[in-house]
Design a protein around this motif. Structure first.
Motif, PDB file in Angstrom:
ATOM      1  N   GLN A   1      10.640   4.551  11.477  1.00 48.03           N
ATOM      2  CA  GLN A   1      11.468   4.558  10.281  1.00 48.03           C
ATOM      3  C   GLN A   1      10.833   3.610   9.261  1.00 48.03           C
ATOM      4  OE1 GLN A   1      14.585   6.191   9.962  1.00 48.03           O
ATOM      5  NE2 GLN A   1      14.724   6.963  12.044  1.00 48.03           N
ATOM      6  N   VAL A   2      10.424   4.146   8.125  1.00 49.83           N
ATOM      7  CA  VAL A   2       9.812   3.335   7.066  1.00 49.83           C
ATOM      8  C   VAL A   2      10.704   3.385   5.837  1.00 49.83           C
ATOM      9  CG1 VAL A   2       7.841   3.066   5.518  1.00 49.83           C
ATOM     10  CG2 VAL A   2       7.471   3.735   7.900  1.00 49.83           C
ATOM     11  N   SER A   3      11.039   2.220   5.306  1.00 52.60           N
ATOM     12  CA  SER A   3      11.792   2.155   4.051  1.00 52.60           C
ATOM     13  C   SER A   3      10.886   1.621   2.948  1.00 52.60           C
ATOM     14  CB  SER A   3      13.022   1.251   4.192  1.00 52.60           C
ATOM     15  OG  SER A   3      14.071   1.932   4.848  1.00 52.60           O
ATOM     16  N   ILE A   4      10.763   2.412   1.895  1.00 50.19           N
ATOM     17  CA  ILE A   4       9.936   2.052   0.739  1.00 50.19           C
ATOM     18  C   ILE A   4      10.825   1.484  -0.348  1.00 50.19           C
ATOM     19  CG2 ILE A   4       8.449   2.968  -1.088  1.00 50.19           C
ATOM     20  CD1 ILE A   4       7.679   5.223   0.883  1.00 50.19           C
ATOM     21  N   ILE A   5      10.381   0.397  -0.942  1.00 50.51           N
ATOM     22  CA  ILE A   5      11.080  -0.133  -2.113  1.00 50.51           C
ATOM     23  C   ILE A   5      10.057  -0.534  -3.162  1.00 50.51           C
ATOM     24  CG2 ILE A   5      11.235  -2.464  -1.130  1.00 50.51           C
ATOM     25  CD1 ILE A   5      14.021  -2.578  -2.623  1.00 50.51           C
ATOM     26  N   GLY A   6      10.251  -0.071  -4.380  1.00 49.44           N
ATOM     27  CA  GLY A   6       9.348  -0.385  -5.479  1.00 49.44           C
ATOM     28  C   GLY A   6       9.862  -1.558  -6.286  1.00 49.44           C
ATOM     29  N   VAL A   7       8.924  -2.349  -6.776  1.00 55.96           N
ATOM     30  CA  VAL A   7       9.278  -3.498  -7.624  1.00 55.96           C
ATOM     31  C   VAL A   7       8.437  -3.398  -8.904  1.00 55.96           C
ATOM     32  CG1 VAL A   7       9.640  -5.977  -7.726  1.00 55.96           C
ATOM     33  CG2 VAL A   7       9.591  -4.825  -5.507  1.00 55.96           C
ATOM     34  N   PRO A   8       8.991  -2.819  -9.970  1.00 57.52           N
ATOM     35  CA  PRO A   8       8.241  -2.621 -11.209  1.00 57.52           C
ATOM     36  C   PRO A   8       8.147  -3.919 -12.018  1.00 57.52           C
ATOM     37  CG  PRO A   8      10.457  -1.761 -11.454  1.00 57.52           C
ATOM     38  CD  PRO A   8      10.339  -2.201 -10.019  1.00 57.52           C
ATOM     39  N   MET A   9       7.445  -4.868 -11.453  1.00 54.37           N
ATOM     40  CA  MET A   9       7.373  -6.223 -12.004  1.00 54.37           C
ATOM     41  C   MET A   9       6.076  -6.426 -12.773  1.00 54.37           C
ATOM     42  SD  MET A   9       8.452  -9.392 -12.278  1.00 54.37           S
ATOM     43  CE  MET A   9       9.697  -9.694 -11.011  1.00 54.37           C
ATOM     44  N   ASP A  10       6.184  -6.822 -14.038  1.00 54.34           N
ATOM     45  CA  ASP A  10       4.988  -7.216 -14.790  1.00 54.34           C
ATOM     46  C   ASP A  10       5.181  -8.567 -15.476  1.00 54.34           C
ATOM     47  OD1 ASP A  10       6.674  -6.640 -16.916  1.00 54.34           O
ATOM     48  OD2 ASP A  10       5.257  -5.329 -17.961  1.00 54.34           O
ATOM     49  N   LEU A  11       6.172  -9.325 -14.993  1.00 51.81           N
ATOM     50  CA  LEU A  11       6.513 -10.597 -15.648  1.00 51.81           C
ATOM     51  C   LEU A  11       5.780 -11.790 -15.051  1.00 51.81           C
ATOM     52  CD1 LEU A  11      10.379 -10.078 -15.945  1.00 51.81           C
ATOM     53  CD2 LEU A  11       8.596  -9.480 -17.598  1.00 51.81           C
ATOM     54  N   GLY A  12       5.093 -11.589 -13.923  1.00 52.96           N
ATOM     55  CA  GLY A  12       4.377 -12.695 -13.296  1.00 52.96           C
ATOM     56  C   GLY A  12       3.016 -12.932 -13.884  1.00 52.96           C
ATOM     57  N   GLN A  13       2.643 -12.109 -14.887  1.00 51.72           N
ATOM     58  CA  GLN A  13       1.349 -12.239 -15.552  1.00 51.72           C
ATOM     59  C   GLN A  13       1.495 -11.670 -16.964  1.00 51.72           C
ATOM     60  OE1 GLN A  13      -0.552  -8.689 -15.571  1.00 51.72           O
ATOM     61  NE2 GLN A  13       1.684  -8.495 -15.581  1.00 51.72           N
ATOM     62  N   THR A  14       0.397 -11.447 -17.668  1.00 51.51           N
ATOM     63  CA  THR A  14       0.511 -11.107 -19.087  1.00 51.51           C
ATOM     64  C   THR A  14      -0.084  -9.755 -19.465  1.00 51.51           C
ATOM     65  OG1 THR A  14      -1.522 -12.370 -19.501  1.00 51.51           O
ATOM     66  CG2 THR A  14       0.572 -13.509 -19.840  1.00 51.51           C
ATOM     67  N   ARG A  15      -0.620  -8.999 -18.501  1.00 51.21           N
ATOM     68  CA  ARG A  15      -1.187  -7.689 -18.818  1.00 51.21           C
ATOM     69  C   ARG A  15      -0.160  -6.611 -18.493  1.00 51.21           C
ATOM     70  NH1 ARG A  15      -7.524  -7.081 -17.551  1.00 51.21           N
ATOM     71  NH2 ARG A  15      -7.258  -5.653 -19.302  1.00 51.21           N
ATOM     72  N   ARG A  16       0.260  -5.879 -19.505  1.00 45.76           N
ATOM     73  CA  ARG A  16       1.303  -4.881 -19.307  1.00 45.76           C
ATOM     74  C   ARG A  16       0.756  -3.682 -18.525  1.00 45.76           C
ATOM     75  NH1 ARG A  16       5.604  -6.591 -22.472  1.00 45.76           N
ATOM     76  NH2 ARG A  16       6.736  -5.559 -20.813  1.00 45.76           N
ATOM     77  N   GLY A  17       1.664  -2.978 -17.870  1.00 47.19           N
ATOM     78  CA  GLY A  17       1.304  -1.754 -17.184  1.00 47.19           C
ATOM     79  C   GLY A  17       1.451  -1.808 -15.686  1.00 47.19           C
ATOM     80  N   VAL A  18       1.375  -3.019 -15.109  1.00 49.81           N
ATOM     81  CA  VAL A  18       1.467  -3.121 -13.652  1.00 49.81           C
ATOM     82  C   VAL A  18       2.882  -2.804 -13.158  1.00 49.81           C
ATOM     83  CG1 VAL A  18       2.013  -5.595 -13.529  1.00 49.81           C
ATOM     84  CG2 VAL A  18       0.668  -4.525 -11.704  1.00 49.81           C
ATOM     85  N   ASP A  19       3.843  -2.789 -14.070  1.00 51.07           N
ATOM     86  CA  ASP A  19       5.198  -2.376 -13.686  1.00 51.07           C
ATOM     87  C   ASP A  19       5.252  -0.896 -13.301  1.00 51.07           C
ATOM     88  OD1 ASP A  19       4.635  -1.941 -16.465  1.00 51.07           O
ATOM     89  OD2 ASP A  19       6.739  -1.465 -16.805  1.00 51.07           O
ATOM     90  N   MET A  20       4.229  -0.146 -13.683  1.00 50.32           N
ATOM     91  CA  MET A  20       4.160   1.271 -13.321  1.00 50.32           C
ATOM     92  C   MET A  20       3.432   1.497 -11.997  1.00 50.32           C
ATOM     93  SD  MET A  20       3.548   3.130 -17.005  1.00 50.32           S
ATOM     94  CE  MET A  20       2.234   2.046 -17.583  1.00 50.32           C
ATOM     95  N   GLY A  21       3.041   0.409 -11.332  1.00 49.80           N
ATOM     96  CA  GLY A  21       2.337   0.511 -10.066  1.00 49.80           C
ATOM     97  C   GLY A  21       3.079   1.289  -8.995  1.00 49.80           C
ATOM     98  N   PRO A  22       4.380   1.007  -8.765  1.00 48.58           N
ATOM     99  CA  PRO A  22       5.104   1.777  -7.745  1.00 48.58           C
ATOM    100  C   PRO A  22       5.078   3.281  -8.002  1.00 48.58           C
ATOM    101  CG  PRO A  22       6.345  -0.182  -8.329  1.00 48.58           C
ATOM    102  CD  PRO A  22       5.216  -0.095  -9.308  1.00 48.58           C
ATOM    103  N   SER A  23       5.209   3.685  -9.268  1.00 47.36           N
ATOM    104  CA  SER A  23       5.155   5.114  -9.598  1.00 47.36           C
ATOM    105  C   SER A  23       3.782   5.691  -9.324  1.00 47.36           C
ATOM    106  CB  SER A  23       5.513   5.321 -11.077  1.00 47.36           C
ATOM    107  OG  SER A  23       6.855   4.978 -11.330  1.00 47.36           O
ATOM    108  N   ALA A  24       2.726   4.922  -9.637  1.00 50.21           N
ATOM    109  CA  ALA A  24       1.360   5.400  -9.409  1.00 50.21           C
ATOM    110  C   ALA A  24       1.086   5.597  -7.926  1.00 50.21           C
ATOM    111  CB  ALA A  24       0.362   4.410 -10.008  1.00 50.21           C
ATOM    112  N   ILE A  25       1.604   4.699  -7.104  1.00 52.66           N
ATOM    113  CA  ILE A  25       1.393   4.821  -5.656  1.00 52.66           C
ATOM    114  C   ILE A  25       2.183   6.012  -5.116  1.00 52.66           C
ATOM    115  CG2 ILE A  25       1.661   3.681  -3.425  1.00 52.66           C
ATOM    116  CD1 ILE A  25       1.287   1.000  -4.906  1.00 52.66           C
TER     117      ILE A  25
END
Length: 301
Positions: A5-29
């Motif tokens: 049983q695997v539970s996936i949870i996405g965290v669209p976080m881009d506030l820990g740094q200054t380059r925008r776009g990493v918040d879309m990482g969960p969607s890309a994966i």
């Protein structure tokens, strides 16, 4: 890795740094075929969606700290920690998708709440061992490992209501090649085990992984994998915010995941810092999916 049983949870976080776009990482994966890949391996996959993260156009600056977006990062981390606790309570394997590496604050808080004798493999070009005093930037994605061993701003080290989450001697960093002066000092003071690219080149990935597995198996009961895609060389994973040349190859990384799966020591995992804006046709998102699949048992034959 006997759990099915695997539970996936996405965290669209881009506030820990200054380059925008990493918040879309969960969607890309996810777009890279993660669900299909894991179900093909026989897992029952529960996608819990994404936690809510503030969207900020300008960095919040704390009046008492140089840390950027401290309040928003802390709030999201507390939310993530609670969700991770519930996933483990349900008997599922937690798989977290980032988002920048500050999300490890919440992941480790939730995992450590349930798994008391925890080990951590930090697969990363960076140590993420900065503090407000040593950080050149004030970016929290460079601090989660320090905070998780109990060093740093009180708001970060006390996520989940306890500290530390992991002992320094239960941490192994793999792939490091860009360490700040304060991080190097902390590594030596705390005796944190690090396999830099120098050691990996000299010993080979197979030997490094055997040593890592044996080291953690002797000391811990549970092991969390925190994999930053910038651990890979930028030619293999171009879609990351802080690329560092001379990194791990795609094949070395698959070998590492395969050896971890064979060892059965990994009890939770997160894959972070996928930034599709900086990527080439989702090459980095697809690499993350392939590595997750290897970690969870996919083999060539």
């Amino acid at each position: 890795m006997k759990k099915k049983q695997v539970s996936i949870i996405g965290v669209p976080m881009d506030l820990g740094q200054t380059r925008r776009g990493v918040d879309m990482g969960p969607s890309a994966i996810r777009y890279g075929g993660l669900y299909e890949r894991l179900t093909d391996l026989g897992y029952t996959v529960h996608d819990k969606g994404d936690i809510t993260v503030d969207i900020l156009e300008n960095a919040e600056q704390s009046g008492t700290s140089n840390l950027k977006n401290l309040e928003s990062v802390t709030e999201a981390s507390e939310c993530l920690a609670k969700k991770i606790e519930q996933i483990i309570t349900d008997g599922h394997f937690p798989l977290v998708l980032g988002g920048d590496h500050s999300i490890a604050l919440g992941t480790l808080a939730g995992v450590a709440k349930k798994h008391k004798n925890l080990g951590v493999i930090w697969y990363d070009a960076h140590g993420d061992l900065n503090t407000p005093d040593t950080s050149p930037s004030g970016n929290i994605h460079g601090m989660p490992l320090a905070a998780s061993i109990g060093i740093g701003h009180s708001a970060l080290i006390n996520i989940g209501g306890f500290s530390p989450k992991v002992k320094p001697e239960h941490v192994v960093i793999i792939g490091a090649r860009d360490l700040d002066a304060g991080e190097r000092k902390l590594i030596k003071e705390k005796g944190i085990k690090v396999y830099t690219m120098h050691e990996i080149d000299r010993l080979g990935m197979s030997a490094v992984m055997r040593k890592t597995i044996d080291y953690l198996r002797e000391r811990t009961e549970f092991v969390h994998l925190s994999l930053d895609l910038d651990g890979l060389d930028p030619t293999e994973a171009p879609g990351v915010g802080t690329p560092v040349a001379g990194g791990l190859s795609y094949r070395e990384s698959h070998l590492a995941m395969e050896m971890l799966e064979e060892s059965s020591i990994i009890t939770s995992a997160e894959f972070v810092e996928v930034n599709p804006i900086l990527d080439e046709k989702n090459k980095t998102g697809a690499a993350a999916v392939a590595l997750i699949a290897s970690l969870l048992g996919e083999k060539l034959l």
